[in-house]
Design an enzyme around this catalytic site. Structure first.
Site, PDB file in Angstrom:
ATOM      1  N   GLY A   1       0.817  -1.212   0.000  1.00 43.24           N
ATOM      2  CA  GLY A   1       0.000   0.000   0.000  1.00 43.24           C
ATOM      3  C   GLY A   1       0.851   1.262   0.000  1.00 43.24           C
ATOM      4  O   GLY A   1       2.088   1.213  -0.083  1.00 43.24           O
TER       5      GLY A   1
ATOM      6  N   LYS B   1     -10.205   2.024  14.191  1.00 43.02           N
ATOM      7  CA  LYS B   1      -8.890   2.454  14.706  1.00 43.02           C
ATOM      8  C   LYS B   1      -8.951   2.600  16.224  1.00 43.02           C
ATOM      9  O   LYS B   1      -8.069   2.152  16.952  1.00 43.02           O
ATOM     10  CB  LYS B   1      -8.470   3.785  14.065  1.00 43.02           C
ATOM     11  CG  LYS B   1      -8.178   3.701  12.596  1.00 43.02           C
ATOM     12  CD  LYS B   1      -6.946   2.853  12.334  1.00 43.02           C
ATOM     13  CE  LYS B   1      -6.757   2.553  10.874  1.00 43.02           C
ATOM     14  NZ  LYS B   1      -5.762   1.507  10.625  1.00 43.02           N
TER      15      LYS B   1
ATOM     16  N   TYR C   1     -14.942   3.472  10.037  1.00 44.94           N
ATOM     17  CA  TYR C   1     -13.487   3.378   9.851  1.00 44.94           C
ATOM     18  C   TYR C   1     -12.773   3.910  11.091  1.00 44.94           C
ATOM     19  O   TYR C   1     -11.881   3.267  11.649  1.00 44.94           O
ATOM     20  CB  TYR C   1     -13.049   4.166   8.600  1.00 44.94           C
ATOM     21  CG  TYR C   1     -11.564   4.435   8.592  1.00 44.94           C
ATOM     22  CD1 TYR C   1     -10.666   3.415   8.330  1.00 44.94           C
ATOM     23  CD2 TYR C   1     -11.053   5.710   8.896  1.00 44.94           C
ATOM     24  CE1 TYR C   1      -9.288   3.646   8.359  1.00 44.94           C
ATOM     25  CE2 TYR C   1      -9.696   5.947   8.924  1.00 44.94           C
ATOM     26  CZ  TYR C   1      -8.814   4.911   8.656  1.00 44.94           C
ATOM     27  OH  TYR C   1      -7.462   5.143   8.705  1.00 44.94           O
TER      28      TYR C   1
ATOM     29  N   SER D   1      -4.734   6.589  13.811  1.00 48.84           N
ATOM     30  CA  SER D   1      -5.096   7.795  13.080  1.00 48.84           C
ATOM     31  C   SER D   1      -5.528   8.900  14.043  1.00 48.84           C
ATOM     32  O   SER D   1      -6.081   8.619  15.119  1.00 48.84           O
ATOM     33  CB  SER D   1      -6.255   7.454  12.148  1.00 48.84           C
ATOM     34  OG  SER D   1      -6.869   8.621  11.691  1.00 48.84           O
TER      35      SER D   1
ATOM     36  N   ASP E   1       0.020  -9.018   1.948  1.00 51.81           N
ATOM     37  CA  ASP E   1      -1.032  -8.102   1.484  1.00 51.81           C
ATOM     38  C   ASP E   1      -2.014  -8.917   0.644  1.00 51.81           C
ATOM     39  O   ASP E   1      -1.583  -9.791  -0.118  1.00 51.81           O
ATOM     40  CB  ASP E   1      -0.423  -6.969   0.641  1.00 51.81           C
ATOM     41  CG  ASP E   1      -1.319  -5.744   0.562  1.00 51.81           C
ATOM     42  OD1 ASP E   1      -0.885  -4.658   0.984  1.00 51.81           O
ATOM     43  OD2 ASP E   1      -2.476  -5.870   0.069  1.00 51.81           O
TER      44      ASP E   1
HETATM   45  P1  NAD Z   1      -3.502   1.533   1.496  1.00 52.53           P
HETATM   46  O1  NAD Z   1      -4.885   1.123   1.191  1.00 52.53           O
HETATM   47  O2  NAD Z   1      -2.667   2.099   0.409  1.00 52.53           O
HETATM   48  O3  NAD Z   1      -2.703   0.302   2.142  1.00 52.53           O
HETATM   49  C1  NAD Z   1      -3.346  -0.671   2.932  1.00 52.53           C
HETATM   50  C2  NAD Z   1      -2.962  -2.038   2.367  1.00 52.53           C
HETATM   51  O4  NAD Z   1      -3.599  -3.059   3.150  1.00 52.53           O
HETATM   52  C3  NAD Z   1      -3.409  -2.234   0.922  1.00 52.53           C
HETATM   53  O5  NAD Z   1      -2.302  -2.639   0.134  1.00 52.53           O
HETATM   54  C4  NAD Z   1      -4.479  -3.329   0.993  1.00 52.53           C
HETATM   55  O6  NAD Z   1      -4.476  -4.151  -0.158  1.00 52.53           O
HETATM   56  C5  NAD Z   1      -4.069  -4.059   2.264  1.00 52.53           C
HETATM   57  N1  NAD Z   1      -5.154  -4.767   2.964  1.00 52.53           N
HETATM   58  C6  NAD Z   1      -6.366  -4.296   3.332  1.00 52.53           C
HETATM   59  N2  NAD Z   1      -7.058  -5.253   3.979  1.00 52.53           N
HETATM   60  C7  NAD Z   1      -6.254  -6.351   4.017  1.00 52.53           C
HETATM   61  C8  NAD Z   1      -6.416  -7.663   4.543  1.00 52.53           C
HETATM   62  N3  NAD Z   1      -7.543  -8.064   5.128  1.00 52.53           N
HETATM   63  N4  NAD Z   1      -5.382  -8.534   4.421  1.00 52.53           N
HETATM   64  C9  NAD Z   1      -4.231  -8.178   3.804  1.00 52.53           C
HETATM   65  N5  NAD Z   1      -4.037  -6.954   3.277  1.00 52.53           N
HETATM   66  C10 NAD Z   1      -5.037  -6.055   3.382  1.00 52.53           C
HETATM   67  O7  NAD Z   1      -3.573   2.546   2.730  1.00 52.53           O
HETATM   68  P2  NAD Z   1      -2.426   3.450   3.380  1.00 52.53           P
HETATM   69  O8  NAD Z   1      -2.776   4.878   3.144  1.00 52.53           O
HETATM   70  O9  NAD Z   1      -1.087   2.947   3.024  1.00 52.53           O
HETATM   71  O10 NAD Z   1      -2.741   3.170   4.924  1.00 52.53           O
HETATM   72  C11 NAD Z   1      -2.018   2.217   5.681  1.00 52.53           C
HETATM   73  C12 NAD Z   1      -2.608   2.168   7.077  1.00 52.53           C
HETATM   74  O11 NAD Z   1      -2.532   3.463   7.665  1.00 52.53           O
HETATM   75  C13 NAD Z   1      -4.077   1.764   7.100  1.00 52.53           C
HETATM   76  O12 NAD Z   1      -4.300   0.944   8.238  1.00 52.53           O
HETATM   77  C14 NAD Z   1      -4.794   3.090   7.262  1.00 52.53           C
HETATM   78  O13 NAD Z   1      -6.030   2.947   7.882  1.00 52.53           O
HETATM   79  C15 NAD Z   1      -3.812   3.861   8.140  1.00 52.53           C
HETATM   80  N6  NAD Z   1      -3.954   5.318   8.028  1.00 52.53           N
HETATM   81  C16 NAD Z   1      -3.904   5.901   6.795  1.00 52.53           C
HETATM   82  C17 NAD Z   1      -4.097   7.275   6.680  1.00 52.53           C
HETATM   83  C18 NAD Z   1      -4.084   7.933   5.324  1.00 52.53           C
HETATM   84  O14 NAD Z   1      -4.586   9.054   5.212  1.00 52.53           O
HETATM   85  N7  NAD Z   1      -3.512   7.324   4.288  1.00 52.53           N
HETATM   86  C19 NAD Z   1      -4.313   8.063   7.829  1.00 52.53           C
HETATM   87  C20 NAD Z   1      -4.332   7.433   9.075  1.00 52.53           C
HETATM   88  C21 NAD Z   1      -4.138   6.049   9.156  1.00 52.53           C
HETATM   89  N1  UFG Z   2     -11.205  18.652   1.271  1.00 54.84           N
HETATM   90  C1  UFG Z   2     -11.804  19.475   0.342  1.00 54.84           C
HETATM   91  N2  UFG Z   2     -12.118  18.953  -0.871  1.00 54.84           N
HETATM   92  C2  UFG Z   2     -11.864  17.663  -1.215  1.00 54.84           C
HETATM   93  C3  UFG Z   2     -11.253  16.824  -0.251  1.00 54.84           C
HETATM   94  C4  UFG Z   2     -10.937  17.353   0.981  1.00 54.84           C
HETATM   95  O1  UFG Z   2     -12.044  20.645   0.603  1.00 54.84           O
HETATM   96  O2  UFG Z   2     -12.188  17.235  -2.335  1.00 54.84           O
HETATM   97  C5  UFG Z   2     -10.832  19.225   2.589  1.00 54.84           C
HETATM   98  C6  UFG Z   2     -11.535  18.564   3.757  1.00 54.84           C
HETATM   99  O3  UFG Z   2     -12.776  19.176   3.998  1.00 54.84           O
HETATM  100  C7  UFG Z   2     -10.515  18.779   4.874  1.00 54.84           C
HETATM  101  C8  UFG Z   2      -9.166  18.719   4.151  1.00 54.84           C
HETATM  102  O4  UFG Z   2      -9.454  18.970   2.782  1.00 54.84           O
HETATM  103  O5  UFG Z   2     -10.656  20.070   5.425  1.00 54.84           O
HETATM  104  C9  UFG Z   2      -8.492  17.358   4.269  1.00 54.84           C
HETATM  105  O6  UFG Z   2      -9.397  16.349   3.860  1.00 54.84           O
HETATM  106  P1  UFG Z   2      -8.918  14.837   3.599  1.00 54.84           P
HETATM  107  O7  UFG Z   2     -10.113  14.072   3.135  1.00 54.84           O
HETATM  108  O8  UFG Z   2      -7.701  14.823   2.743  1.00 54.84           O
HETATM  109  O9  UFG Z   2      -8.447  14.352   5.034  1.00 54.84           O
HETATM  110  P2  UFG Z   2      -9.259  14.246   6.405  1.00 54.84           P
HETATM  111  O10 UFG Z   2      -8.557  15.117   7.398  1.00 54.84           O
HETATM  112  O11 UFG Z   2     -10.697  14.461   6.231  1.00 54.84           O
HETATM  113  O12 UFG Z   2      -9.076  12.691   6.746  1.00 54.84           O
HETATM  114  C10 UFG Z   2      -7.802  12.053   6.731  1.00 54.84           C
HETATM  115  C11 UFG Z   2      -7.968  10.586   6.323  1.00 54.84           C
HETATM  116  C12 UFG Z   2      -8.743   9.843   7.371  1.00 54.84           C
HETATM  117  C13 UFG Z   2      -8.106  10.021   8.703  1.00 54.84           C
HETATM  118  C14 UFG Z   2      -7.981  11.495   9.018  1.00 54.84           C
HETATM  119  C15 UFG Z   2      -7.248  11.725  10.298  1.00 54.84           C
HETATM  120  O13 UFG Z   2      -8.677  10.496   5.104  1.00 54.84           O
HETATM  121  O14 UFG Z   2      -8.669   8.467   7.058  1.00 54.84           O
HETATM  122  O15 UFG Z   2      -7.228  12.135   7.977  1.00 54.84           O
HETATM  123  O16 UFG Z   2      -6.034  11.053  10.270  1.00 54.84           O
HETATM  124  F1  UFG Z   2      -8.879   9.434   9.649  1.00 54.84           F
END
Ligand code: NAD
Ligand code: UFG
Length: 338
Positions: A10, A156, A152, A127, A31
């Site tokens: 990911g 977490k 979601y 998160s 994965d």
């Molecule tokens: P991502 O979707 O790119 O990576 C997650 C990976 O997990 C993917 O490759 C997916 O195929 C794999 N996966 C999902 N369910 C699975 C399962 N049951 N078994 C095996 N593999 C599985 O997401 P990311 O942005 O790299 O996020 C990684 C982690 O960080 C996640 O747990 C996500 O919730 C957390 N996180 C992400 C963000 C963000 O904004 N990207 C913010 C806070 C927390």
């Molecule tokens: N936003 C826009 N237009 C868009 C998308 C986002 O104005 O098309 C704004 C949102 O309202 C927010 C900011 O951009 O003010 C950031 O939005 P994101 O969707 O990029 O991120 P969030 O803070 O809403 O959420 C992210 C992850 C969640 C995680 C959270 C806290 O998507 O998974 O951060 O870690 F839970």
């Protein structure tokens, strides 16, 4: 150390693999490819100068106990960095069972198999969403957890509780909960980055797709928040800095930290308009936008005090907003390349 990396193909997992190998560790990747592609591993290997197939990969679901069992019979691992999970906020509202089952069920199965193999060390991707709608900024780790606005977020929050209880019951476990703020950017090589499927939910991939002409305009969700310019404020962090926080967290695990929680952000909040303006200035491209309604569930601001991670892990973010917007754009332009 030899590290089991769940979700390693990911977005954040792949960047962390690069930093793991560069820090002298090795990895085994698990994965199920539900939100990524195995090609990413080839790119990581290319980036690191490794032979193709050198990083062991298992296409296994973390809910599949036998699959995990077979993998751990072949590989002895010192710790697990647990990224695997579903992360689309909107989808989690539509399909709560899927999210609870995959994220929480998968983590429970993983813990069971790890314990059976004597591996009781974990770094978990949590998160900022677990704080809910907090009264004051910046967020510190001992702020109370809040009400999440979607399944979601609850996964977490609940997994944090599960891991806390597991560690409390058995002091041999060492667990680090990393609360990520808003990861953006991509590796400067342009070889790996975020590949959202369908219409992006998050701001940065939306901006890059608008800049590339794939979408007409960005909709800014609300301009009447109690923030300096009325748009939402977030603590954006470059994914390479975020990746490095996992290497630092492994140090804590090796020092037998018990259970620890860290905010992983830069400590600076930027508004949506600041993001758009910085993107346009640094990359010399236009990002047409309009102001729309607030998005349900959004908070006005969310940014952290990351000083606990600096003090205890020796980690702090080094890259700034300009690096984030430059590398995001570079990735957008190169992600279609072989
Ligand atoms: P991502 O979707 O790119 O990576 C997650 C990976 O997990 C993917 O490759 C997916 O195929 C794999 N996966 C999902 N369910 C699975 C399962 N049951 N078994 C095996 N593999 C599985 O997401 P990311 O942005 O790299 O996020 C990684 C982690 O960080 C996640 O747990 C996500 O919730 C957390 N996180 C992400 C963000 C963000 O904004 N990207 C913010 C806070 C927390
Ligand atoms: N936003 C826009 N237009 C868009 C998308 C986002 O104005 O098309 C704004 C949102 O309202 C927010 C900011 O951009 O003010 C950031 O939005 P994101 O969707 O990029 O991120 P969030 O803070 O809403 O959420 C992210 C992850 C969640 C995680 C959270 C806290 O998507 O998974 O951060 O870690 F839970």
């Amino acid at each position: 150390m030899n590290i089991l990396v769940t979700g390693g193909t990911g977005f954040i997992g792949s960047h962390t693999l690069v930093e793991l190998y560069q820090a002298g560790h090795r990895a085994v990747v698990v994965d199920n490819l539900c939100n990524s592609s195995q090609q990413v591993l080839g790119r990581v290997e290319r980036l690191l100068g490794l032979a193709e197939g050198e990083i062991p990969f298992y296409e296994v679901d973390i809910c599949d106990e036998q699959g995990l069992e077979r993998m751990l019979e072949r590989h002895s691992v010192d710790a697990c960095i647990h990224f695997a999970g579903l992360k689309a906020v909107g989808e989690s509202v539509e399909k709560p069972w899927l999210y609870y089952s995959n994220n929480i069920g998968g983590t429970l199965t993983l813990l069971k198999v790890m314990e059976r193999h004597g591996c009781k060390n974990m770094v978990f991707s949590s998160s900022a969403t677990v704080y809910g709608e907090a009264a004051a900024m910046p967020l510190v780790e001992d702020c109370p957890k809040g009400q999440c606005t979607n399944p979601y977020g609850w996964t977490k929050s609940m997994i944090e509780q599960v891991l806390t209880d597991v560690q409390r019951a058995d002091a041999e476990w060492n667990i680090v909960l990393l609360r990520y703020f808003n990861p953006v950017g991509a590796h400067p090589s342009g070889l790996i980055g975020e590949n959202p499927r369908g219409v992006p939910n998050n701001l940065m991939p939306y901006i890059t797709q608008v800049a590339a002409g794939q979408r007409r305009e960005l909709c800014i969700f609300g301009s009447d928040y109690p923030t300096p310019d009325g748009t939402g404020v977030r603590d954006y962090i470059h994914v390479c800095d975020l990746a490095l926080s996992h290497i630092a967290a492994l140090g804590a695990v090796a020092r037998r930290c018990g259970l620890e929680v860290y905010n992983i952000g830069t400590g600076k909040g930027y508004s949506v308009l600041e993001m758009v303006q910085t993107f346009e200035r640094v990359n010399g491209v236009k990002v047409p936008y309009r102001i729309g309604e607030r998005r349900a569930g959004d908070v006005a601001e969310c940014w952290c005090d990351p000083s606990k991670a600096r003090r205890e892990l020796g980690w702090q973010a080094k890259l700034g907003l300009e690096d984030m917007v430059r590398d995001s754009w570079h990735w957008q332009q190169s992600c279609g390349m072989p």
